[in-house]
Design a protein around this motif. Sequence first.
Motif, PDB file in Angstrom:
ATOM      1  N   GLY A  35       6.444  -6.099   5.312  1.00  0.00           N
ATOM      2  CA  GLY A  35       5.626  -5.040   5.894  1.00  0.00           C
ATOM      3  C   GLY A  35       5.617  -3.802   5.026  1.00  0.00           C
ATOM      4  N   ALA A  36       5.093  -2.713   5.584  1.00  0.00           N
ATOM      5  CA  ALA A  36       4.920  -1.492   4.797  1.00  0.00           C
ATOM      6  C   ALA A  36       6.242  -0.949   4.285  1.00  0.00           C
ATOM      7  CB  ALA A  36       4.200  -0.438   5.640  1.00  0.00           C
ATOM      8  N   PHE A  37       7.292  -0.986   5.128  1.00  0.00           N
ATOM      9  CA  PHE A  37       8.544  -0.385   4.671  1.00  0.00           C
ATOM     10  C   PHE A  37       9.115  -1.146   3.480  1.00  0.00           C
ATOM     11  CE2 PHE A  37      13.119   0.326   4.552  1.00  0.00           C
ATOM     12  CZ  PHE A  37      13.132   1.705   4.456  1.00  0.00           C
ATOM     13  N   HIS A  38       9.118  -2.463   3.548  1.00  0.00           N
ATOM     14  CA  HIS A  38       9.632  -3.224   2.402  1.00  0.00           C
ATOM     15  C   HIS A  38       8.835  -2.928   1.146  1.00  0.00           C
ATOM     16  CE1 HIS A  38      10.835  -6.417  -0.257  1.00  0.00           C
ATOM     17  NE2 HIS A  38       9.586  -6.810  -0.336  1.00  0.00           N
ATOM     18  N   ARG A  39       7.525  -2.904   1.260  1.00  0.00           N
ATOM     19  CA  ARG A  39       6.699  -2.704   0.063  1.00  0.00           C
ATOM     20  C   ARG A  39       6.811  -1.279  -0.477  1.00  0.00           C
ATOM     21  NH1 ARG A  39       1.243  -3.764   1.570  1.00  0.00           N
ATOM     22  NH2 ARG A  39       1.801  -4.029   3.753  1.00  0.00           N
ATOM     23  N   ALA A  40       7.111  -0.328   0.419  1.00  0.00           N
ATOM     24  CA  ALA A  40       7.277   1.052  -0.033  1.00  0.00           C
ATOM     25  C   ALA A  40       8.671   1.316  -0.571  1.00  0.00           C
ATOM     26  CB  ALA A  40       6.996   2.014   1.124  1.00  0.00           C
ATOM     27  N   SER A  59       9.586 -13.210  -3.949  1.00  0.00           N
ATOM     28  CA  SER A  59       8.742 -14.120  -3.185  1.00  0.00           C
ATOM     29  C   SER A  59       8.722 -13.601  -1.754  1.00  0.00           C
ATOM     30  CB  SER A  59       9.315 -15.547  -3.229  1.00  0.00           C
ATOM     31  OG  SER A  59       8.583 -16.398  -2.359  1.00  0.00           O
ATOM     32  N   ALA A  60       7.578 -13.098  -1.305  1.00  0.00           N
ATOM     33  CA  ALA A  60       7.470 -12.444   0.005  1.00  0.00           C
ATOM     34  C   ALA A  60       7.053 -13.469   1.055  1.00  0.00           C
ATOM     35  CB  ALA A  60       6.462 -11.310  -0.062  1.00  0.00           C
ATOM     36  N   VAL A  61       7.809 -13.525   2.145  1.00  0.00           N
ATOM     37  CA  VAL A  61       7.579 -14.513   3.204  1.00  0.00           C
ATOM     38  C   VAL A  61       7.287 -13.793   4.513  1.00  0.00           C
ATOM     39  CG1 VAL A  61       8.559 -16.429   4.511  1.00  0.00           C
ATOM     40  CG2 VAL A  61       9.142 -16.147   2.087  1.00  0.00           C
ATOM     41  N   THR A  80      -1.018  -0.511  -4.232  1.00  0.00           N
ATOM     42  CA  THR A  80      -0.783   0.867  -4.637  1.00  0.00           C
ATOM     43  C   THR A  80       0.156   1.550  -3.661  1.00  0.00           C
ATOM     44  OG1 THR A  80      -3.061   0.927  -5.441  1.00  0.00           O
ATOM     45  CG2 THR A  80      -1.903   3.032  -5.312  1.00  0.00           C
ATOM     46  N   LEU A  81       1.126   2.254  -4.213  1.00  0.00           N
ATOM     47  CA  LEU A  81       2.061   3.063  -3.429  1.00  0.00           C
ATOM     48  C   LEU A  81       1.756   4.530  -3.689  1.00  0.00           C
ATOM     49  CD1 LEU A  81       4.630   3.618  -1.750  1.00  0.00           C
ATOM     50  CD2 LEU A  81       5.957   3.296  -3.855  1.00  0.00           C
ATOM     51  N   TYR A  90       0.614   8.363  -7.507  1.00  0.00           N
ATOM     52  CA  TYR A  90       0.192   6.998  -7.219  1.00  0.00           C
ATOM     53  C   TYR A  90       0.817   6.040  -8.226  1.00  0.00           C
ATOM     54  CZ  TYR A  90      -3.240   9.379  -4.320  1.00  0.00           C
ATOM     55  OH  TYR A  90      -3.837  10.166  -3.377  1.00  0.00           O
ATOM     56  N   ARG A  91       1.220   4.871  -7.709  1.00  0.00           N
ATOM     57  CA  ARG A  91       1.919   3.892  -8.536  1.00  0.00           C
ATOM     58  C   ARG A  91       1.558   2.486  -8.056  1.00  0.00           C
ATOM     59  NH1 ARG A  91       8.499   3.397  -8.094  1.00  0.00           N
ATOM     60  NH2 ARG A  91       8.773   1.421  -9.218  1.00  0.00           N
ATOM     61  N   VAL A  92       1.173   1.617  -8.960  1.00  0.00           N
ATOM     62  CA  VAL A  92       0.891   0.226  -8.611  1.00  0.00           C
ATOM     63  C   VAL A  92       2.182  -0.578  -8.761  1.00  0.00           C
ATOM     64  CG1 VAL A  92      -0.380  -1.857  -9.239  1.00  0.00           C
ATOM     65  CG2 VAL A  92      -1.546   0.351  -9.207  1.00  0.00           C
ATOM     66  N   ILE A  93       2.537  -1.305  -7.703  1.00  0.00           N
ATOM     67  CA  ILE A  93       3.773  -2.083  -7.660  1.00  0.00           C
ATOM     68  C   ILE A  93       3.453  -3.546  -7.980  1.00  0.00           C
ATOM     69  CG2 ILE A  93       5.732  -2.780  -6.234  1.00  0.00           C
ATOM     70  CD1 ILE A  93       5.615   0.230  -6.823  1.00  0.00           C
ATOM     71  N   GLY A  94       4.240  -4.137  -8.886  1.00  0.00           N
ATOM     72  CA  GLY A  94       3.974  -5.513  -9.300  1.00  0.00           C
ATOM     73  C   GLY A  94       5.106  -6.483  -9.064  1.00  0.00           C
ATOM     74  N   SER A  95       6.090  -6.099  -8.242  1.00  0.00           N
ATOM     75  CA  SER A  95       7.297  -6.929  -8.109  1.00  0.00           C
ATOM     76  C   SER A  95       7.119  -8.153  -7.226  1.00  0.00           C
ATOM     77  CB  SER A  95       8.456  -6.070  -7.566  1.00  0.00           C
ATOM     78  OG  SER A  95       8.069  -5.405  -6.379  1.00  0.00           O
TER      79      SER A  95
END
Length: 471
Positions: A35-40, A59-61, A80-81, A90-95
Amino acid sequence: MNLSNPTLNDLPATVARPAYDRTALTAGIVHIGPGAFHRAHQAAYVDSILGADPRWAISAVALNSTGVADALGPQDGLYTLALLDRETRYRVIGSITELLTAHRRDAVLSRIAAPTTRLVTTTVTEKGYHLDGTGALDLDHPAIVRELTGAEPSTLSGWLVAGLAARRAAGGGAITLMSCDNLADNGHRFRRSIRDLAAARDPDLATWIDDHVRFPSTMVDSITPATDDALRASVRAATGIDDAWPIQREGFAQWVIEDDFAGDRPPLDLAGVQFTRDVRGFENAKLRLLNGAHSMLAYVGLLLGLATVRDAMATPPLAAFAERLMRQDIAPSIQPPAEMDLSAYIDAVLARFANPAIAHQLAQIAWDGSQKLPYRLCDTIRDARAAGRPVDRLAVPIAAWFRFLELRKASGEKLVDPRADALLARAGEPAALLAMRDVFGDLGEDAVFVAAVERAYAALAPGSDLAAALV
């Protein structure tokens, strides 16, 4: 254009992007609940270390929805974060390199079993662990009962027990499971939820878990407002690219992890993560300083007619009172771990409260006071009384909560609290409220504390100069 690997080079220079070769990454982390918190939070930390060690991609499940996979799949897992501070960055996350859902059962279990997977993390909220009042797995929960009778996994515990069984069968070796949910002692709780189910299904698997799986506790912290159309528009304006699901959080983030891993440890310290043997010290500081002051700002701020935390901090008497409360009344009750500078932590909390880019609603913080205040304030009050320190300022948020209850009762507005009926029945009667042992324990029998609350309650009466009570 839509965000994707091919369009990364089209981003403006002002937008940060992955500083590593995404094609060279290996998924070393399985995260359940993207969800949003994990991705942020966690995914952003991991994004910062992949240039140094590409073995820790995610690997996101998602077990209960396909929304994240549907949105981010066409974007190659990118998003984008927006970091909200006095100036938004602004920062694009690629993990995140893989997006799985419960519909792909075999793929999920294979990923947990894979020898390249060394860490499983979770953000599923407290109810996702299916614990009972004692902290053990609720073996009577209907979903758990179904799993015990052979049904396909549907709970977090069920999925992970199945994944660990597959890992044992495949010889995948030791692994670390880490809760990143906002629960005290979350490592111990996580372990109970997994081991209890394993023991009920396969005692040999439970023994294998004892020998091969570690469950470090963690503390996570960062305010993550929900994605809305305004965020999407600001991301489009800043990047020139459409993003199906951008996210946002405050500039501040904290992640403290117990240094207890079954095998390799991700080099998250390179991104600012604190590894420690004393997570509880950090948890206690957050609970009493940040959360305790938050509750004070909520109840006193609402009496002053304010709406958000930043409004409260823009009110000089209230901001000054918050700082005095934290430094003079709460901090003496905390024994910080050696790695923690308590004064600097208070500075950071006050700056976060005043962040003009975050509109944290006081009314929301005010929810569930009967559940929050025993831990946020009452334990601090007990420590102060035991040490002979004054409790006059600490009594103010308690009295403000009582006035808040009185106003809710008079207005007929819904009170969001599991003890709402009992609280409203006693609203306007401080002595009756203090006698609620399930909230205040023995504090209602402490004459010094009771007198302090009664004085503060009188000072916060309707029509009074509330600022004068903030001394």
